[in-house]
Design a protein around this motif. Structure first.
Motif, PDB file in Angstrom:
ATOM      1  N   TYR A  62      -6.992 -25.503 -13.207  1.00  0.00           N
ATOM      2  CA  TYR A  62      -6.790 -25.217 -11.789  1.00  0.00           C
ATOM      3  C   TYR A  62      -7.673 -24.031 -11.446  1.00  0.00           C
ATOM      4  CZ  TYR A  62      -2.671 -28.257 -11.704  1.00  0.00           C
ATOM      5  OH  TYR A  62      -1.835 -29.326 -11.780  1.00  0.00           O
ATOM      6  N   ARG A  63      -8.716 -24.281 -10.690  1.00  0.00           N
ATOM      7  CA  ARG A  63      -9.660 -23.218 -10.358  1.00  0.00           C
ATOM      8  C   ARG A  63     -10.193 -23.496  -8.952  1.00  0.00           C
ATOM      9  NH1 ARG A  63     -13.218 -24.410 -13.613  1.00  0.00           N
ATOM     10  NH2 ARG A  63     -12.565 -23.267 -15.478  1.00  0.00           N
ATOM     11  N   VAL A 170      -4.492 -22.152 -15.421  1.00  0.00           N
ATOM     12  CA  VAL A 170      -4.788 -21.593 -14.095  1.00  0.00           C
ATOM     13  C   VAL A 170      -5.844 -20.517 -14.252  1.00  0.00           C
ATOM     14  CG1 VAL A 170      -3.860 -20.407 -12.080  1.00  0.00           C
ATOM     15  CG2 VAL A 170      -2.456 -22.077 -13.302  1.00  0.00           C
ATOM     16  N   ALA A 175      -6.674 -20.224  -7.183  1.00  0.00           N
ATOM     17  CA  ALA A 175      -5.695 -21.157  -7.733  1.00  0.00           C
ATOM     18  C   ALA A 175      -4.390 -20.446  -8.073  1.00  0.00           C
ATOM     19  CB  ALA A 175      -6.264 -21.838  -8.969  1.00  0.00           C
ATOM     20  N   ALA A 176      -4.473 -19.222  -8.627  1.00  0.00           N
ATOM     21  CA  ALA A 176      -3.260 -18.496  -9.009  1.00  0.00           C
ATOM     22  C   ALA A 176      -2.408 -18.167  -7.796  1.00  0.00           C
ATOM     23  CB  ALA A 176      -3.640 -17.215  -9.750  1.00  0.00           C
ATOM     24  N   ALA A 179      -0.859 -21.440  -6.669  1.00  0.00           N
ATOM     25  CA  ALA A 179       0.080 -21.983  -7.637  1.00  0.00           C
ATOM     26  C   ALA A 179       1.358 -21.151  -7.726  1.00  0.00           C
ATOM     27  CB  ALA A 179      -0.592 -22.073  -9.008  1.00  0.00           C
ATOM     28  N   LEU A 255       4.245 -24.181 -12.330  1.00  0.00           N
ATOM     29  CA  LEU A 255       3.170 -25.138 -12.083  1.00  0.00           C
ATOM     30  C   LEU A 255       3.712 -26.545 -11.866  1.00  0.00           C
ATOM     31  CD1 LEU A 255       0.359 -24.109 -14.593  1.00  0.00           C
ATOM     32  CD2 LEU A 255       0.525 -23.640 -12.140  1.00  0.00           C
TER      33      LEU A 255
END
Length: 785
Positions: A62-63, A170, A175-176, A179, A255
């Protein structure tokens, strides 16, 4: 001495210029941007900014790349304070940091410390370096210097923030932030920003699911964050007021709870982006998440309730006719149910539409001047060459208006209208409206009228949106930035308006709800495919078009799959739910087309009333286009009071009276008799000139079919027969048939006369009744081996 100093000074300047030129050369030398090193996820949003899905990047991370300017300044400054205070001043490597890390790690044998700068950390992430040994650390330092030579501090810091590890798979603050906190990094609070600032140093700490499944950040992560806040407050005293916020529990979303909304819709958007080569990381769609959840809820509850009838799957599609945006898409009753192939997107599946195409047959008929909404059509047994359609219920109603025929979904009248269409016919109309993967026109024939072809729900929704948009067809939109095209006119405003008015008169199947007044009319039509494989309801209300399908993806049939019984209840559940949830829902203002009039008609015939019509109504009429004729169903007959038979002129008022009879064509009179409702037969006309009667209608040949070619084997010439039949006026008693100029024979109205051609070619067929009225058409006979 002065000369020497001047020479040294010149050499120094030359060295500086050379160094500057080398540095500029490194920057100008062609090289990929740092963003190219890291594949990105895609964030799909609805029209109001709600996250629908965050996809995995091509490396299963996840980026989500976010420009430095769109990251909270608190997070940027917090990362620099926590990891590299001298980032903006060092050349990529901090000698002090390396020496301190080596001293703690190797001399004092403490916890390993790398002494890496942000640039060095970025180098390790880009080139996947092993920096646990001195040799790896040297390579890391060299790569860091390389990055500093090629890229600006801005670019390096941006890349690091987008590549830093944040636990599990992640990476990057974009993304963080989505998320863990469900928001973009520009909207982070100070506690959230500082939490993200400390995670990359030990990304496994406090990640949801790592600490006994708790979603609250772990104590050690909270302690690290609070220590950073103490240092932060020393440099930002104005933020001391935020200290109480750091005592509150901070939840990080797991997540496993990342949004997975509108799966069929999102997957179609992603598939189309791949085909178009789109690489946008943020995609804003036309979907309305509130409407999507409402449709999903209604579909799920309906399928659960109707399971005892074998209904296990359904799909629904909601389109905003104002901009053609898809507002909700439910591709199956349960995306995760493999037993119903739930991951199949039912809105893209080609299915037989049943009777849902009938409104467009009547619209084309209006535009081609064949009929108006109150034109009386024949619902009688009919053959169209080799094609002999039947009604769904197996019965015939006799004379029905076009409106009644559409609302009651009668097959025979629809096929009759379709058989008379010129250009465009239904096939050409559907092709122009973008219906894909159609076979040849000859493959379908008139069966296309009753669902012999196949359409997708999205294509059918586009057709009904065209009706709501007054005859202008426009493509569906799924992306917010997709252009709004002007559209292609396939129907006149008048035709589309009249069909919508007909659909509005379709009564709801639930009489209790129908008894409640509503200021929001519904326009709807059902459809049932052959062998009960598909049940449909399509229509519009307010600004929306809604299409509902009930069936099985494997094509298996079920007697319960009847449009009005299986799909219509779901259609009205959804429509009622949306009207209740959005009380402000109103229909867009649509003015009557200017070239449209209301005219009186005789209810029995649908034509202009004559002096003897007992009941007069009205209908919509397009001047210069709609058919116009005076009704001949009701005709006066002057009867001799003594004999009871029609009299001849001149009439003696003392011996005659005028009676009005209904003169129905032979096929309709036969249906009345079969239904147990025979009409009083008009008396035979006298032989005197005119007999005081209104001129009736000429015969109308029903077989052979107009424009058809009959193929006969060579060996069967002279023996294989073709049926000749025609409808006739009630005043006719006999029909006489001719082939070219040769007399073939006679038959009573409603009876067929057989003819066996002895050669191929073209023939002129004529039918003449005993009043001298006639009809003719060309017949082609072909031969085959």
């Amino acid at each position: 001495m002065r000369q020497i100093l001047r020479t040294h000074w010149h050499n120094f300047l030359a060295a500086l210029l050379l160094i500057g030129a080398v540095l500029v050369g490194f920057r100008l030398w062609p090289h990929d941007p740092l963003r190219a090193w890291f594949p990105s996820s895609t964030a799909i949003y609805d029209a109001d900014g709600h996250l629908l899905r965050l996809t995995l990047a091509s490396d299963d991370r996840y980026r989500l790349w976010v420009p430095l300017e769109d990251i909270s300044p608190s997070l940027v400054d917090g990362v620099l304070l926590h990891e590299d205070r001298w980032f903006r001043w060092h050349p990529g490597v901090s000698a002090w940091g390396l020496l301190r890390g080596a001293w703690v790690t190797y001399m004092r044998h403490g916890s390993p410390q790398g002494g890496s700068t942000i640039t060095m950390q970025l180098a390790r992430l880009i080139w996947r370096l092993d920096t646990r040994h001195p040799a790896g650390k040297l390579i890391q330092a060299a790569r860091a210097v390389q990055l500093e030579l090629l890229y600006s501090k801005h670019d390096i810091l941006e890349a690091y923030l987008n590549a830093a590890p944040y636990g599990r798979n992640v990476e990057g603050v974009g993304a963080a932030s989505l998320a863990y906190f469900g928001k973009p990094p520009s909207r982070l609070s100070l506690p959230e920003a500082l939490t993200l600032a400390v995670i990359p140093q030990e990304p496994a700490r406090g990640v949801p699911g790592r600490i006994n499944g708790s979603t609250v950040i772990a104590a050690n992560l909270k302690a690290s964050r609070d220590r950073l806040f103490e240092r932060w407050a020393a440099g930002h005293p104005v933020d001391e007021s935020a200290r109480p916020l750091f005592d509150l529990p901070l939840r990080l979303r797991s997540l496993s709870r990342l949004p997975f909304e509108a799966p069929h819709f999102v997957e179609q958007v992603l598939a189309e982006r791949r085909l178009d080569g789109g690489d946008d990381m943020r995609v804003t769609t036309t979907l309305d998440l509130g409407l999507q959840r409402s449709l999903e809820r209604q579909v799920r509850q309906y399928v659960e309730h109707a399971g005892d009838r074998g209904i296990r799957n359904a799909a629904a599609l909601l389109i905003d006719t104002r901009d053609m945006g898809v507002k909700a898409m439910v591709g199956s009753a349960d995306y995760f149910d493999a037993s119903i192939f739930g991951q199949v997107n039912g809105t893209l599946a080609k299915r037989s539409p049943g009777s849902t195409l009938k409104p467009f047959i009547y619209a084309l008929g209006f535009d081609q001047g064949l009929l108006h909404p109150e034109t009386v059509l024949r619902d009688v047994p009919s053959a169209f060459g080799p094609y002999t359609p039947e009604n769904f219920d197996g019965h015939f109603l006799g004379p029905v208006t076009a409106t009644q025929a559409l609302v009651r979904s009668r097959n025979i009248p629809a096929v009759q209208v379709a058989s008379r269409l010129g250009h465009p016919n239904l096939y050409e109309f559907l092709r122009d409206a973008g219906i894909s993967r159609m076979a040849s026109e000859q493959h379908y024939g008139l069966a296309l009228v009753l669902g012999g072809g196949e359409v997708t729900m999205q294509e059918l929704g586009g057709l009904y949106a065209m009706l709501a948009n007054r005859g202008e067809w426009r493509p569906l939109r799924m992306l917010a930035d997709a252009p709004r095209t002007k559209g292609t006119r396939l129907l006149s405003e008048e035709a589309a308006f009249m069909v919508m008015d007909m659909l509005r008169q379709n009564p709801r199947p639930d009489d209790v709800v129908a008894a409640q007044p509503s200021r929001l009319p519904l326009y709807w039509k059902t459809g049932t495919s052959w062998s009960f494989r598909d049940a449909w309801t399509a229509g519009s209300f307010g600004p929306y078009v809604l299409v509902v399908w009930v069936g099985n993806f494997d094509g298996s049939g079920n007697p319960a799959f009847i449009g009005v019984e299986a799909a219509a209840p779901l259609f009205f559940r959804i429509a009622d739910a949306l009207r209740a949830e959005r009380p402000g829902l109103v229909e867009p203002v649509r003015r009557n087309p200017p070239n449209l009039r209301r005219v009186p008609i005789c209810i029995a015939s649908g034509d202009l009333p004559n002096a003897w019509c007992p009941q007069v109504g009205s209908t919509w009429f397009i001047p210069g286009k709609s058919p116009i004729r005076v009704s001949t169903v009701h005709r006066p007959v002057v009867v001799d009071t003594h004999t009871g038979k029609p009299a001849c002129p001149p009439y003696d008022p003392s011996r005659t009276r005028t009676e009005v009879y209904e003169y129905w064509p032979s096929d309709l009179a036969r249906v009345f008799a079969q239904a147990g409702m025979p009409r009083r037969a008009p008396p035979p006309l006298p032989d005197c000139q005119g007999g005081g009667q209104v001129a009736g209608d000429p015969p109308s040949i029903t077989s052979p079919l107009k424009g058809s070619t009959y193929q006969i084997r060579v060996s069967r010439l002279g023996s294989e027969k073709i049926a000749f039949s025609a409808t006739s006026d009630a005043s006719a008693r006999m029909l006489y048939w001719f082939v070219d100029d040769a007399y073939l024979g006679s038959a009573a109205p409603g009876q067929a006369l057989m003819w066996a051609p002895d050669r191929s070619g073209r023939f002129l067929i004529r039918a003449v009744d005993d009043r001298g009225r006639r009809d003719s058409r060309e017949l082609r006979v072909g031969v085959m081996e």
